[in-house]
Design an enzyme around this catalytic site. Structure first.
Site, PDB file in Angstrom:
ATOM      1  CE  LYS A   1       4.171   8.454   7.149  1.00 37.98           C
ATOM      2  NZ  LYS A   1       2.630   8.458   6.608  1.00 37.98           N
TER       3      LYS A   1
ATOM      4  CG  HIS B   1      18.263 -23.363  19.385  1.00 38.24           C
ATOM      5  ND1 HIS B   1      19.083 -24.289  19.999  1.00 38.24           N
ATOM      6  CD2 HIS B   1      17.088 -23.951  19.491  1.00 38.24           C
ATOM      7  CE1 HIS B   1      18.343 -25.382  19.869  1.00 38.24           C
ATOM      8  NE2 HIS B   1      17.265 -25.145  19.864  1.00 38.24           N
TER       9      HIS B   1
ATOM     10  CD  GLU C   1       0.313   1.854  11.959  1.00 37.02           C
ATOM     11  OE1 GLU C   1       1.366   2.138  11.591  1.00 37.02           O
ATOM     12  OE2 GLU C   1      -0.719   1.625  11.361  1.00 37.02           O
TER      13      GLU C   1
HETATM   14  O1  PA5 Z   1      -2.207   1.137   8.892  1.00 38.50           O
HETATM   15  C1  PA5 Z   1      -2.000   1.923   8.323  1.00 38.50           C
HETATM   16  O2  PA5 Z   1      -3.078   2.907   8.182  1.00 38.50           O
HETATM   17  C2  PA5 Z   1      -0.473   2.285   7.827  1.00 38.50           C
HETATM   18  O3  PA5 Z   1       0.133   1.204   8.006  1.00 38.50           O
HETATM   19  C3  PA5 Z   1      -0.698   2.524   6.473  1.00 38.50           C
HETATM   20  O4  PA5 Z   1      -1.229   1.168   5.647  1.00 38.50           O
HETATM   21  C4  PA5 Z   1       0.655   2.627   5.702  1.00 38.50           C
HETATM   22  O5  PA5 Z   1       1.266   3.764   6.018  1.00 38.50           O
HETATM   23  C5  PA5 Z   1       0.396   2.832   4.090  1.00 38.50           C
HETATM   24  O6  PA5 Z   1      -0.733   3.749   3.837  1.00 38.50           O
HETATM   25  P1  PA5 Z   1      -1.162   4.148   2.486  1.00 38.50           P
HETATM   26  O7  PA5 Z   1      -1.820   2.838   2.104  1.00 38.50           O
HETATM   27  O8  PA5 Z   1      -1.817   5.404   2.522  1.00 38.50           O
HETATM   28  O9  PA5 Z   1       0.069   4.128   1.421  1.00 38.50           O
END
Ligand code: PA5
Length: 429
Positions: A417, A303, A282
């Site tokens: 989304k 394996h 990310e």
């Molecule tokens: O790293 C990030 O920002 C995302 O993975 C969020 O943690 C994830 O989308 C969850 O978001 P939130 O804590 O707003 O529910």
């Protein structure tokens, strides 16, 4: 500093000159973090968290964890992505994949998928046991945990009544904004804060990770002490093991090694691999760039994935996590009949054999064209976990900056989304 980076298996792939050539880029990235002029500079609060955290909240986290352990047999943790992976990674790292089977308090994670069966199974696991819930969402609006929380809120209120339920529900969210914060105020839930300047995937050392980890019975003081050691050792512009790791990743990437394989020889590391994949995927995977983070547990996956790693497309490099001091060990015994021919191993411990498997595999992969770094960590305990978390967070930020991306945003996550909301008929989409 107990983390060391072993680079001898890079010989023939990466030269000292290539490393030195990127030193100035690494230093520039460090200086931009220090000056607060880096990309995403409003999300660099994680850098100083190990020393500069809310001590009053930390004490409340420990008190809440104690209360949960005293009045519950199950803690349901609801969250996804950065609001999920760190806590689970830490609990499995410290307690193994079977931690629930050995624990007084079972910790289950839901709201990290939209799978109804997963949710229903955890509801069944709550039957006949006292339950607490920790809903974790910085935004408070993420669909997956929101669905799960609707179900668990109703479950808790039906089971305990509204007043007692509100004492068993803990919310970790933004300090002032968002629907979860508003609901918590309305219902009287105890709340913990995801700091504004700490993004989800960098939040394991905040209440996001600390409350579930402490409730599971682990020592969060030692975790923070390890993270402090990491901050002291790695948050500078020297070619320390952390900055060196960031530099080498970039050298390898620019040579066409576009997939990094996180490798560990202990299954307790499986979820830490998942945390690493989110952190690096990310943070770096954007603007058409980025090393693809993959993971394996060896010898298990030798394996299954071993063939590809040894012999497939040569775009891989490997980062091995090696831990000293096995928490438990088993010695192979001699057998008179020796039907299985294993007597040559008699007297050896499984941890010795596992270490030899690691050395043999690294040699084979190197021969097969896979450059390999080894990150040597002390024991798999809270202190070393804290240090390791800081090591990877810091290296990720520096590496992403060297790649030329903003390591703290995730614009690409919105695409699915938007489509999903449109297809589901959410107002405004
Ligand atoms: O790293 C990030 O920002 C995302 O993975 C969020 O943690 C994830 O989308 C969850 O978001 P939130 O804590 O707003 O529910």
């Amino acid at each position: 500093m107990s983390i060391q980076l072993e680079t001898k298996h890079l010989t023939g792939f990466v030269s000292q000159e290539q490393i030195s050539a990127l030193k100035a880029e690494m230093e520039k990235a460090c200086h931009e973090f220090d000056a607060g002029t880096c990309q995403g500079n409003d999300f660099i609060g994680w850098r100083t968290l190990p020393t500069d955290y809310d001590k009053e909240e930390f004490a409340r986290i420990k008190a809440a964890a104690g209360k949960i352990r005293a009045n519950s047999q199950v803690l349901v943790v609801i969250g996804i992505g950065g609001s999920y992976l760190g806590a689970r990674a830490a609990i499995e790292f410290l307690g193994s994949q079977y931690y629930n089977n050995f624990a007084d308090l079972q910790v289950y994670f839901v709201g990290n998928s939209i799978c109804p069966e997963e949710l229903s199974k955890v509801l069944k696991l709550c039957e006949g046991k006292d339950v607490s819930v920790n809903i974790i969402s910085k935004s408070g609006t993420t669909t997956e945990p929101a669905i799960a929380f609707r179900v668990f809120k109703e479950y808790m209120e039906n089971r305990y009544g509204k007043e007692e339920a509100s004492k068993r529900i803990y919310a970790t969210t933004d300090k002032a904004r968002g629907t979860l914060k508003e609901l918590s105020t309305l219902e009287g839930y105890e709340t913990f804060v995801v700091p504004d300047d700490v993004g989800g995937r960098y939040s394991v050392l905040t209440a996001v990770g600390l409350l579930p980890i402490a409730a599971a019975g682990f020592d969060i003081d030692a975790l923070m002490a390890g993270a402090q050691a990491g901050q002291k050792a790695f948050d500078n512009d020297e070619m320390n093991p952390c900055n060196l790791y960031a530099v080498i990743r970039n050298v390898l990437y620019r040579m066409g090694k576009k997939t990094e394989l996180y490798t560990c020889y202990d299954p307790a590391f499986t979820m830490f691999n998942e945390w690493l994949k989110q952190l690096y995927g990310e943070s770096e995977g954007k603007d058409g760039k980025g090393i693809f983070p993959a993971s394996v547990i060896f010898s298990t996956d030798l394996h299954s994935m071993g063939q590809y790693i040894q012999d497939g497309e040569r775009t891989l490099f490997e980062t091995v996590l090696a831990f000293g001091g096995a928490r438990e060990d088993v010695t192979v015994k001699a057998e008179e009949a020796n039907f299985d021919g294993l007597n040559y191993l008699a007297g050896k411990t499984m941890s010795e054999i596992n270490r030899t498997a690691m050395e043999a595999t690294i040699m084979a992969h190197k021969d097969g064209g896979v450059p390999c770094m080894v990150i040597e960590v002390g024991k798999m305990d809270e202190y070393h976990l804290g240090e390791l978390v800081y090591f990877f967070e810091h290296a990720c930020a520096i590496s992403g900056a060297m790649l030329g991306v903003n390591p703290f945003n995730q614009p690409g996550v919105e695409a699915y989304k938007k489509n999903m909301f449109k297809l589901l008929g959410k107002p405004g989409y």
